[in-house]
Enzyme design. Sequence first.
Site, short mmCIF file in Angstrom:
data_model
loop_
_atom_site.label_atom_id
_atom_site.label_comp_id
_atom_site.label_asym_id
_atom_site.label_seq_id
_atom_site.Cartn_x
_atom_site.Cartn_y
_atom_site.Cartn_z
N HIS A 60 -85.20 -69.18 72.55
CA HIS A 60 -86.15 -69.35 71.67
C HIS A 60 -86.67 -68.67 70.50
O HIS A 60 -87.74 -69.37 69.64
CB HIS A 60 -87.21 -69.97 72.55
CG HIS A 60 -87.01 -69.75 73.80
ND1 HIS A 60 -87.45 -70.81 74.36
CD2 HIS A 60 -87.11 -69.09 75.13
CE1 HIS A 60 -86.83 -70.83 76.28
NE2 HIS A 60 -86.83 -70.03 76.03
N SER B 204 -80.50 -69.11 41.66
CA SER B 204 -81.02 -70.38 41.46
C SER B 204 -81.17 -70.09 40.03
O SER B 204 -81.57 -69.05 39.18
CB SER B 204 -82.45 -69.60 41.71
OG SER B 204 -83.48 -70.57 41.14
N LYS C 151 -83.27 -64.85 43.88
CA LYS C 151 -82.57 -65.48 44.66
C LYS C 151 -80.91 -65.08 44.65
O LYS C 151 -80.37 -65.31 43.83
CB LYS C 151 -82.96 -66.91 44.04
CG LYS C 151 -84.63 -67.09 44.72
CD LYS C 151 -84.65 -67.34 45.40
CE LYS C 151 -84.38 -69.04 46.07
NZ LYS C 151 -84.61 -69.08 47.35
N GLU D 195 -75.62 -73.90 54.63
CA GLU D 195 -76.63 -74.93 53.94
C GLU D 195 -75.26 -75.95 54.14
O GLU D 195 -75.47 -77.00 54.85
CB GLU D 195 -77.15 -75.50 53.72
CG GLU D 195 -78.51 -73.90 53.45
CD GLU D 195 -79.33 -73.38 51.88
OE1 GLU D 195 -80.26 -73.26 52.53
OE2 GLU D 195 -78.78 -73.82 50.77
#
Length: 433
Positions: free
Chosen positions: A150, A271, A277, A284
């Site tokens: 969970h 980025s 970043k 992704e």
Amino acid sequence: MTQKLWGGRFVSEPSQVLRRLNDSFAFDRELFDEDVEGSIAWARAIAEAGVLSDDELDAILGALARIEPPADGDYEDVHSYVEAKLYELIGAGAGKLHTGRSRNDQVATDLKLWLKRACGEAIEIVSALATTLATRALEEAATPMPGYTHSKQAEPVTFGHWCLAYVEMLRRDRSRFVSATERGDECPLGSGALAGTPLAIDRDALARSLGFARANANSLDGVSDRDFAAEYLFASSLMLTHVSRMAEDLIFFTSDEASYAELPDAMATGSSRMPQKKNPDVLELARGYAARCIGELTGFLALLKGLPLAYDKDLQLDKEPLFRTRRVIATLVPALRELVAGLSLDRDRMRAAAGSEALIATAVADALAATGMPFREAHDQVSRNLANLGSLVKEHGVTLDGMLAKKNAFGGTAPERVKEAANAALLECSDRS
Ligand code: ARG
């Protein structure tokens, strides 16, 4: 002039609008190698059946070997391209090759030859990722980290154990590509347009000459069956679903919040705005491409479900989802392999998180149960004393490493077990290559 495969009964030329809609050459030229291969086998088979003399056969085989892979051009499809080139090379004799054959059994055969290769390639690529994961599992067999259910910290596991969970999924994926290939191993050539071929062809021998196990048993089915393609898309979708779950785990492990691991520079992106970043674009994209592949599968089944026997032109649209999927697998999965190989772990941080008192609460309950207390009661006692967990942990001598070592039954996360499982997986991988 480009040779047309039909048109005798037509007075006027097809309209440009029809050509734009109906032509498939822009994409089905990916089947060029398979189309030539199928044509070579067919030429031999019809020569055997007395349709071609030895000289005619030699001329056709010699010319087929010389046809260049297609660049752009004004052809209806890859079959028209090959035939047009054959005419350019040997003239009217080219027209005998299509005796007893239809583009319907031809394209079904091309596609199955292509699918066998695509499955073989997927098996290689998936095995390579599994090998990398098993190698990392062996290295990190004793590296603790929190395990989750969970998305909440549950019990400690080892990073090696996590790697091997994906190895198991990939093993099943591999076997799905293998068994799809076995079921798809029947050759449609000789099914004709739908009713079979009038020539005395030994279809099993023809099938074997193309590397198939046997000829398909019903010509109507032969020209319309696309099960192999559907199974390829399903095996691919499920494999990419697994890979997508792995990506999701890794996005979390490399997040600023968890920081158990860091992406290798070569497999991360920056980025344009925020200098700090280091982004997990590769992971992704794994999630995104898995989504798209599932769409290819559902679209494909929708394409098939309303088709009356035998061939219908809807089937021309069977190819692009397959071509796209093969390219996704060939690009995405090796990138993930490199990412997994180069992942650097913050083992201290993982160990600290895995050894927090909350995570070893279950082991305290186990320790109480080992004294003879029913587990339900032990669970209740620990859950009422969460504030004093520290002293309970001390009192019962529960440690992180002790807790891990105890999960030693088959399939458990004990480092010893993980080492054994990783070695077994590596052995299996090397046996296959
Ligand atoms: N381009 C067609 C396809 O991909 C080849 C088969 C054409 N057959 C036909 N009956 N028009 O399906």
